[in-house]
Write a protein that holds these residues in place. Structure first.
Motif, mmCIF file in Angstrom:
data_model
loop_
_atom_site.group_PDB
_atom_site.id
_atom_site.type_symbol
_atom_site.label_atom_id
_atom_site.label_comp_id
_atom_site.label_asym_id
_atom_site.label_seq_id
_atom_site.Cartn_x
_atom_site.Cartn_y
_atom_site.Cartn_z
ATOM 1 N N VAL A 48 0.856 -1.193 0.000
ATOM 2 C CA VAL A 48 0.000 0.000 0.000
ATOM 3 C C VAL A 48 0.890 1.240 0.000
ATOM 4 C CG1 VAL A 48 -2.019 -1.096 1.064
ATOM 5 C CG2 VAL A 48 -0.275 -0.083 2.512
ATOM 6 N N PRO A 52 -0.817 1.627 6.649
ATOM 7 C CA PRO A 52 -2.219 1.195 6.720
ATOM 8 C C PRO A 52 -3.072 2.047 7.670
ATOM 9 C CG PRO A 52 -0.802 -0.705 6.698
ATOM 10 C CD PRO A 52 0.096 0.500 6.814
ATOM 11 N N LEU A 55 -4.815 5.029 6.059
ATOM 12 C CA LEU A 55 -5.897 4.784 5.112
ATOM 13 C C LEU A 55 -7.225 5.192 5.743
ATOM 14 C CD1 LEU A 55 -4.843 1.201 3.938
ATOM 15 C CD2 LEU A 55 -4.693 3.301 2.575
ATOM 16 N N ASP A 58 -12.710 2.573 5.711
ATOM 17 C CA ASP A 58 -13.167 1.491 4.834
ATOM 18 C C ASP A 58 -11.995 0.771 4.172
ATOM 19 O OD1 ASP A 58 -12.715 3.845 3.314
ATOM 20 O OD2 ASP A 58 -14.061 3.163 1.728
ATOM 21 N N LYS A 59 -10.966 1.508 3.808
ATOM 22 C CA LYS A 59 -9.777 0.893 3.197
ATOM 23 C C LYS A 59 -8.949 0.145 4.246
ATOM 24 C CE LYS A 59 -10.674 2.568 -0.833
ATOM 25 N NZ LYS A 59 -11.492 1.752 -1.698
ATOM 26 N N ARG A 60 -8.948 0.661 5.480
ATOM 27 C CA ARG A 60 -8.274 -0.058 6.572
ATOM 28 C C ARG A 60 -8.937 -1.407 6.795
ATOM 29 N NH1 ARG A 60 -7.967 3.748 11.707
ATOM 30 N NH2 ARG A 60 -8.164 5.577 10.409
ATOM 31 N N LYS A 61 -10.268 -1.395 6.767
ATOM 32 C CA LYS A 61 -10.995 -2.655 6.961
ATOM 33 C C LYS A 61 -10.650 -3.630 5.850
ATOM 34 C CE LYS A 61 -14.906 -5.273 7.980
ATOM 35 N NZ LYS A 61 -16.100 -5.335 7.175
ATOM 36 N N ASP A 62 -10.650 -3.143 4.602
ATOM 37 C CA ASP A 62 -10.270 -4.015 3.480
ATOM 38 C C ASP A 62 -8.878 -4.596 3.700
ATOM 39 O OD1 ASP A 62 -12.680 -3.382 2.247
ATOM 40 O OD2 ASP A 62 -11.776 -1.930 0.864
ATOM 41 N N PHE A 63 -7.971 -3.756 4.164
ATOM 42 C CA PHE A 63 -6.597 -4.194 4.423
ATOM 43 C C PHE A 63 -6.573 -5.282 5.498
ATOM 44 C CE2 PHE A 63 -2.713 -3.899 6.948
ATOM 45 C CZ PHE A 63 -1.745 -4.096 5.979
#
Length: 134
Positions: A48, A52, A55, A58-63
């Protein structure tokens, strides 16, 4: 024949993208599992463009979901298992796992900032685990 191959490929990709939903939870208190998560976190963090934690939620959750999946576990199943209780809230390994599970909303003060981040079940599980923590 080509059409069948494309349909099969689509099914495989769909199964892979939903792997978190049917995966197993991290064994609570298992240091080896926590180390696998840490190793995958480090590997994926290199992919990334920013830390992380920088981010959006929502992107943290995806990560984090990817970290769990790459380690052979399910984020949602682990969160739900933690919410069920029965684990030592003072155990450092369990607390480290909670910290990773809570990464998507760490330093997010407004509840509206979590819209679209957690499912209803996950949000209920987050609240349960938060109440358990000292």
């Amino acid at each position: 024949m080509m059409r069948k191959a494309l349909v099969l490929l689509a099914l495989v990709l769909t199964a892979c993208s939903t792997a978190d939903e049917s995966g197993k939870p991290v064994p609570i208190g298992d240091k080896a599992a926590l180390h696998r998560l840490a190793d995958e976190y480090t590997k994926l963090a290199e992919q990334v463009p920013v830390s992380p934690m920088r981010l959006p939620p929502d992107k943290r959750k995806d990560f984090v979901v990817k970290v769990f999946a790459a380690s052979g576990y399910s984020y949602s199943s682990t969160l739900h298992r933690m919410a069920a209780g029965g684990w030592d809230v003072n155990d450092q390994t369990a607390r480290d796992l909670v910290e990773l599970l809570f990464m998507p909303h760490t330093n997010v003060n407004a509840p509206q900032g979590l819209e679209g981040v957690y499912s209803q079940q996950e949000m209920a599980d987050v609240r349960k685990v938060q109440k358990m923590m000292p």
